[in-house]
Scaffold this active site. Sequence first.
Site, PDB file in Angstrom:
ATOM      1  N   ARG A   1       0.855  -1.194   0.000  1.00  0.00           N
ATOM      2  CA  ARG A   1       0.000   0.000   0.000  1.00  0.00           C
ATOM      3  C   ARG A   1       0.891   1.244   0.000  1.00  0.00           C
ATOM      4  O   ARG A   1       2.069   1.161   0.394  1.00  0.00           O
ATOM      5  CB  ARG A   1      -0.959   0.004   1.190  1.00  0.00           C
ATOM      6  CG  ARG A   1      -0.302   0.051   2.546  1.00  0.00           C
ATOM      7  CD  ARG A   1      -1.306  -0.184   3.662  1.00  0.00           C
ATOM      8  NE  ARG A   1      -1.609  -1.587   3.821  1.00  0.00           N
ATOM      9  CZ  ARG A   1      -0.878  -2.445   4.549  1.00  0.00           C
ATOM     10  NH1 ARG A   1       0.188  -2.028   5.178  1.00  0.00           N
ATOM     11  NH2 ARG A   1      -1.207  -3.720   4.644  1.00  0.00           N
TER      12      ARG A   1
ATOM     13  N   LYS B   1      22.961  -9.160  14.376  1.00  0.00           N
ATOM     14  CA  LYS B   1      23.954  -8.121  14.049  1.00  0.00           C
ATOM     15  C   LYS B   1      25.362  -8.574  14.431  1.00  0.00           C
ATOM     16  O   LYS B   1      26.331  -8.320  13.708  1.00  0.00           O
ATOM     17  CB  LYS B   1      23.575  -6.818  14.764  1.00  0.00           C
ATOM     18  CG  LYS B   1      22.237  -6.243  14.277  1.00  0.00           C
ATOM     19  CD  LYS B   1      21.707  -5.174  15.204  1.00  0.00           C
ATOM     20  CE  LYS B   1      20.393  -4.600  14.727  1.00  0.00           C
ATOM     21  NZ  LYS B   1      19.688  -3.812  15.750  1.00  0.00           N
TER      22      LYS B   1
ATOM     23  N   ILE C   1      24.908   4.122  11.913  1.00  0.00           N
ATOM     24  CA  ILE C   1      26.364   4.166  12.144  1.00  0.00           C
ATOM     25  C   ILE C   1      27.069   3.407  11.012  1.00  0.00           C
ATOM     26  O   ILE C   1      26.733   2.257  10.761  1.00  0.00           O
ATOM     27  CB  ILE C   1      26.740   3.497  13.488  1.00  0.00           C
ATOM     28  CG1 ILE C   1      25.929   4.082  14.646  1.00  0.00           C
ATOM     29  CG2 ILE C   1      28.239   3.592  13.741  1.00  0.00           C
ATOM     30  CD1 ILE C   1      26.138   3.361  15.971  1.00  0.00           C
TER      31      ILE C   1
ATOM     32  N   LYS D   1      18.942  -7.468   8.647  1.00  0.00           N
ATOM     33  CA  LYS D   1      19.966  -8.195   9.422  1.00  0.00           C
ATOM     34  C   LYS D   1      19.630  -9.667   9.582  1.00  0.00           C
ATOM     35  O   LYS D   1      20.506 -10.529   9.551  1.00  0.00           O
ATOM     36  CB  LYS D   1      20.156  -7.544  10.794  1.00  0.00           C
ATOM     37  CG  LYS D   1      18.856  -7.422  11.605  1.00  0.00           C
ATOM     38  CD  LYS D   1      18.427  -6.002  11.811  1.00  0.00           C
ATOM     39  CE  LYS D   1      16.983  -5.935  12.255  1.00  0.00           C
ATOM     40  NZ  LYS D   1      16.594  -4.665  12.800  1.00  0.00           N
TER      41      LYS D   1
ATOM     42  N   GLU E   1      11.351  -4.321  17.215  1.00  0.00           N
ATOM     43  CA  GLU E   1      11.044  -5.223  16.106  1.00  0.00           C
ATOM     44  C   GLU E   1       9.557  -5.564  16.125  1.00  0.00           C
ATOM     45  O   GLU E   1       8.896  -5.431  17.155  1.00  0.00           O
ATOM     46  CB  GLU E   1      11.851  -6.520  16.260  1.00  0.00           C
ATOM     47  CG  GLU E   1      13.344  -6.335  16.141  1.00  0.00           C
ATOM     48  CD  GLU E   1      13.757  -5.766  14.799  1.00  0.00           C
ATOM     49  OE1 GLU E   1      13.493  -6.373  13.764  1.00  0.00           O
ATOM     50  OE2 GLU E   1      14.346  -4.667  14.788  1.00  0.00           O
TER      51      GLU E   1
HETATM   52  N1  HSE Z   1      14.769  -3.195  16.864  1.00  0.00           N
HETATM   53  C1  HSE Z   1      16.038  -2.689  16.491  1.00  0.00           C
HETATM   54  C2  HSE Z   1      16.602  -1.925  17.680  1.00  0.00           C
HETATM   55  C3  HSE Z   1      15.897  -1.794  15.293  1.00  0.00           C
HETATM   56  O1  HSE Z   1      15.884  -1.693  18.660  1.00  0.00           O
HETATM   57  O2  HSE Z   1      17.772  -1.596  17.669  1.00  0.00           O
HETATM   58  C4  HSE Z   1      17.154  -1.582  14.526  1.00  0.00           C
HETATM   59  O3  HSE Z   1      17.728  -2.744  14.049  1.00  0.00           O
END
Ligand code: HSE
Length: 432
Positions: A46, A203, A134, A103, A188
């Site tokens: 959308r 990460k 960053i 990620k 998230e």
């Molecule tokens: N949920 C992630 C955080 C968002 O709080 O850092 C960025 O990856």
Amino acid sequence: MKSVNVGLCGLGTVGKGTFNVMQRNLEDISRRAGKPVRITHVGARRDNPECDLTGVKVSRDIFDVVRDPDIHIVVELIGGYDTAKELVLEAIKNGKHVVTANKAMIAVHGNEIFKAAEAKGVVVTYEAAVAGGIPIIKGIREGLVANDIKWLAGIINGTGNFILTEMREKGRMFEDVLKEAQALGYAEADPTFDVEGIDAAHKLTILASIAFGIPLQFDKVYTEGISKITREDVQYAEELGYRIKHLGFTRKTAEGVELRVHPTLIPEKRLIANVNGVLNAVLVEGDAVGPTMYYGPGAGSEQTASSVIADIVDIAREIDNAGNVPHLGYSSETENLPVLPVNEIETAYYLRITVKDEVGQMAKIAQILSNNNINIEAIIQKEPDGEAAVVPLILLTHNVREKLMDQAIVELEALDSVTRPVVRIRVEQLDG
Ligand code: HSE
């Protein structure tokens, strides 16, 4: 000068930021790239009312974007594992370069995706996947290329850092702070990914691979969340001169690589211990440069878009020669260094032992620790809890192999006088 056409998949938080920053800074971005760079096709289920899509081709099926013959770079911002992977592999098959902020997809499917991209002669870039705005991927893969990286430690989940900061500074409850982080758009879709350390483990997997030249191995990360951290532990840590942070930590040892995400006590005088709120930081120790720290926003719409667009420009600058920087930073095969099981790591510990307020208990506890070769660095005994007649004993230990600590905790919990499970939080000095 040939212009570069970008296809954007997803108009959620990061997609919206990417679209709007690209439109707003179009002229500067194109001048920096040395050629016109434009989003010409958007795929989203959308429209987003905050994006003016006038003059841009819009498809409801995101796969239309990767099949568009006019698109040079596909930007994947839909998130998740499966559809995203399918989309990226199809883009690669169609000869498109790919930029992603995903990620989870890179940590879990990255080895396969990079192999496909290398076979096809295209690149997949992922600066925005770690620590949002960053430029840490560029920092390690390019800026620190001279160094033998010894270890790195990161606060790489903004939501978790925000929760721990609010608990420490304002004595707030865990659940209450989590709700606020969700409302602010940092968490998230499934917030257990934040608080149980899965997002940070995604990460960390990526950071360890580019730091040490090993394959992506998300399934080998030891992961522990912050949901069991109490206000008391935060306060006792503070009395000992430490802060509790949810840290992603990886170190190369002679036996293999430590790869772990867990709450960690860090001396409060370290810069990284003072990274608060939703901000992220990554501290990297290289043999030549020593410690360097990268600090800034780890989430957010335009903050993350900043990294997405940096990747777009990197590719646009060398569109016909993209791939100068290897996907995981090393041109040769990745190294087969084993990832160590968590009971083989070596670290120091904070222990909270709840013990009956009776003569001789301290001696028994000290004996168990001594039998397991565990050296006590500091000890404090808190006021007895009147009704239950138990006292919290807080101990800091020197470094010890985790399996010895596991054994000591089993023996401590078997004592009649120890009335609750022993709380154990790992401690890192991060002093190089
Ligand atoms: N949920 C992630 C955080 C968002 O709080 O850092 C960025 O990856």
